[in-house]
Design an enzyme around this catalytic site. Structure first.
Site, PDB file in Angstrom:
ATOM      1  N   LYS A  28       0.828  -1.213   0.000  1.00  0.00           N
ATOM      2  CA  LYS A  28       0.000   0.000   0.000  1.00  0.00           C
ATOM      3  C   LYS A  28       0.864   1.267   0.000  1.00  0.00           C
ATOM      4  CE  LYS A  28      -2.474  -0.860   3.745  1.00  0.00           C
ATOM      5  NZ  LYS A  28      -1.863  -2.118   4.249  1.00  0.00           N
ATOM      6  N   ARG A  32      -9.755   0.580   9.302  1.00  0.00           N
ATOM      7  CA  ARG A  32      -9.281  -0.790   9.483  1.00  0.00           C
ATOM      8  C   ARG A  32     -10.310  -1.650  10.217  1.00  0.00           C
ATOM      9  NH1 ARG A  32      -3.434   0.422   9.375  1.00  0.00           N
ATOM     10  NH2 ARG A  32      -2.206  -1.460   9.434  1.00  0.00           N
ATOM     11  N   ARG A  57      11.389  -6.529   5.183  1.00  0.00           N
ATOM     12  CA  ARG A  57      11.266  -5.104   4.843  1.00  0.00           C
ATOM     13  C   ARG A  57      12.237  -4.236   5.654  1.00  0.00           C
ATOM     14  NH1 ARG A  57       5.361  -2.417   4.909  1.00  0.00           N
ATOM     15  NH2 ARG A  57       5.398  -2.711   7.144  1.00  0.00           N
ATOM     16  N   ARG A 105      11.262  -2.010  11.009  1.00  0.00           N
ATOM     17  CA  ARG A 105      10.199  -1.504  11.877  1.00  0.00           C
ATOM     18  C   ARG A 105       9.997  -2.462  13.049  1.00  0.00           C
ATOM     19  NH1 ARG A 105       4.994   0.194   8.292  1.00  0.00           N
ATOM     20  NH2 ARG A 105       4.029  -0.982   9.963  1.00  0.00           N
ATOM     21  N   ARG A 130      -0.271  -9.373  13.169  1.00  0.00           N
ATOM     22  CA  ARG A 130      -0.882  -8.309  12.352  1.00  0.00           C
ATOM     23  C   ARG A 130      -1.731  -8.903  11.232  1.00  0.00           C
ATOM     24  NH1 ARG A 130       4.112  -5.185  10.461  1.00  0.00           N
ATOM     25  NH2 ARG A 130       2.703  -3.757   9.407  1.00  0.00           N
TER      26      ARG A 130
HETATM   27  P1  AMP Z   1       0.579   0.604   9.124  1.00  0.00           P
HETATM   28  O1  AMP Z   1       1.754   1.474   8.940  1.00  0.00           O
HETATM   29  O2  AMP Z   1      -0.622   1.063   8.345  1.00  0.00           O
HETATM   30  O3  AMP Z   1       0.883  -0.863   8.902  1.00  0.00           O
HETATM   31  O4  AMP Z   1       0.146   0.730  10.670  1.00  0.00           O
HETATM   32  C1  AMP Z   1       1.031   0.334  11.704  1.00  0.00           C
HETATM   33  C2  AMP Z   1       0.245   0.111  12.997  1.00  0.00           C
HETATM   34  O5  AMP Z   1      -0.398   1.343  13.384  1.00  0.00           O
HETATM   35  C3  AMP Z   1      -0.869  -0.914  12.923  1.00  0.00           C
HETATM   36  O6  AMP Z   1      -0.403  -2.258  13.072  1.00  0.00           O
HETATM   37  C4  AMP Z   1      -1.747  -0.461  14.084  1.00  0.00           C
HETATM   38  O7  AMP Z   1      -1.190  -0.835  15.323  1.00  0.00           O
HETATM   39  C5  AMP Z   1      -1.650   1.064  13.982  1.00  0.00           C
HETATM   40  N1  AMP Z   1      -2.721   1.609  13.101  1.00  0.00           N
HETATM   41  C6  AMP Z   1      -2.558   2.290  11.928  1.00  0.00           C
HETATM   42  N2  AMP Z   1      -3.734   2.616  11.385  1.00  0.00           N
HETATM   43  C7  AMP Z   1      -4.687   2.115  12.224  1.00  0.00           C
HETATM   44  C8  AMP Z   1      -6.104   2.089  12.208  1.00  0.00           C
HETATM   45  N3  AMP Z   1      -6.812   2.635  11.198  1.00  0.00           N
HETATM   46  N4  AMP Z   1      -6.740   1.483  13.245  1.00  0.00           N
HETATM   47  C9  AMP Z   1      -6.054   0.941  14.270  1.00  0.00           C
HETATM   48  N5  AMP Z   1      -4.732   0.897  14.345  1.00  0.00           N
HETATM   49  C10 AMP Z   1      -4.029   1.482  13.338  1.00  0.00           C
END
Ligand code: AMP
Length: 214
Positions: free
Chosen positions: A13, A88, A127, A160, A171
């Site tokens: 994404k 999400r 990654r 990360r 996840r």
């Molecule tokens: P991402 O970079 O989108 O993979 O997000 C990393 C982490 O941030 C996720 O695993 C969640 O812990 C948190 N996070 C990001 N966006 C959301 C969301 N819309 N709802 C809940 N947690 C989020």
């Protein structure tokens, strides 16, 4: 154009977002990036979010909704936006719809990028990200010219905290349980496009352009 990028962690994404932003001139709104920035700056929000993120859990809905909707009220989102990693959960999607309709807006297209589970694990665990400019790499599939150093800016690459094997598995299960139901939610709304994320970067992007139009 008001867009949502939907798809499991590791579907690409973030990479596709860079290309979409360049072509369609919309701001990229990643709730994950907003949290990571707050963690780096040591804010209260960052401290709260970090507890959940490091375990691969979702940050509580109300906190995320507040962050995302206040970002959407900023000037640069007037002519369109690209949401990445939000919503999400179905609850977040419902609240987003309420917020948009109260502001006379709607989602034009949800881009659902699908990738097989084993491939996701391999992508996420390998990654690496640049500490300075955020450019993404993969130890096997997209290594930098010099190990540990960003090709773009010479910054240091890191893994990360939530890309470790244990957290990645968590996840992906959280995605299946909490986020996959959004595919049905947007299917009912009739504005979802399915993109095969297993293909190479340019083919995936071509699929996105064909869904959105030139
Ligand atoms: P991402 O970079 O989108 O993979 O997000 C990393 C982490 O941030 C996720 O695993 C969640 O812990 C948190 N996070 C990001 N966006 C959301 C969301 N819309 N709802 C809940 N947690 C989020």
């Amino acid at each position: 154009m008001n867009l949502i990028l939907l798809g499991p962690p590791g579907a690409g994404k973030g990479t596709q977002a860079v290309k979409i932003v360049e072509k369609y001139a919309v701001p990229h709104i990643s709730t994950g990036d907003i949290f990571r920035k707050n963690i780096k700056e040591g804010t209260e929000l960052g401290k709260k979010a970090q507890e959940y993120m490091n375990k691969g859990q979702l940050v509580p809905d109300d906190l995320v909704i507040e962050i995302a909707t206040s970002r959407l009220l900023e000037e640069d989102c007037k002519a369109g936006f690209l949401l990445d990693g939000f919503p999400r959960t179905v609850y977040q999607a419902e609240k987003l719809d309420e917020f948009l309709s109260a502001n006379g807006k709607k989602i034009d297209c949800v881009l659902d990028i699908a990738v097989d589970k084993d491939e996701l694990k391999e992508r996420l665990i390998g990654r690496r990200v640049c500490k300075s400019c955020g450019a993404g790499y993969h130890v096997k599939n997209m290594p930098p010219a010099k190990e540990g150093i960003c090709d773009v800016c010479g910054g240091e690459l890191y893994q990360r905290a939530d890309d470790t094997e244990e957290t990645v598995v968590n996840r992906i299960s959280v995605y299946e349980a909490e986020t996959m139901p959004l595919v049905d939610y947007y299917e009912k709304a009739g504005n979802i496009a399915h993109i095969d994320g297993a293909k190479d970067l340019d083919t995936v992007f071509a699929g996105i352009v064909s869904a959105l139009g030139e």
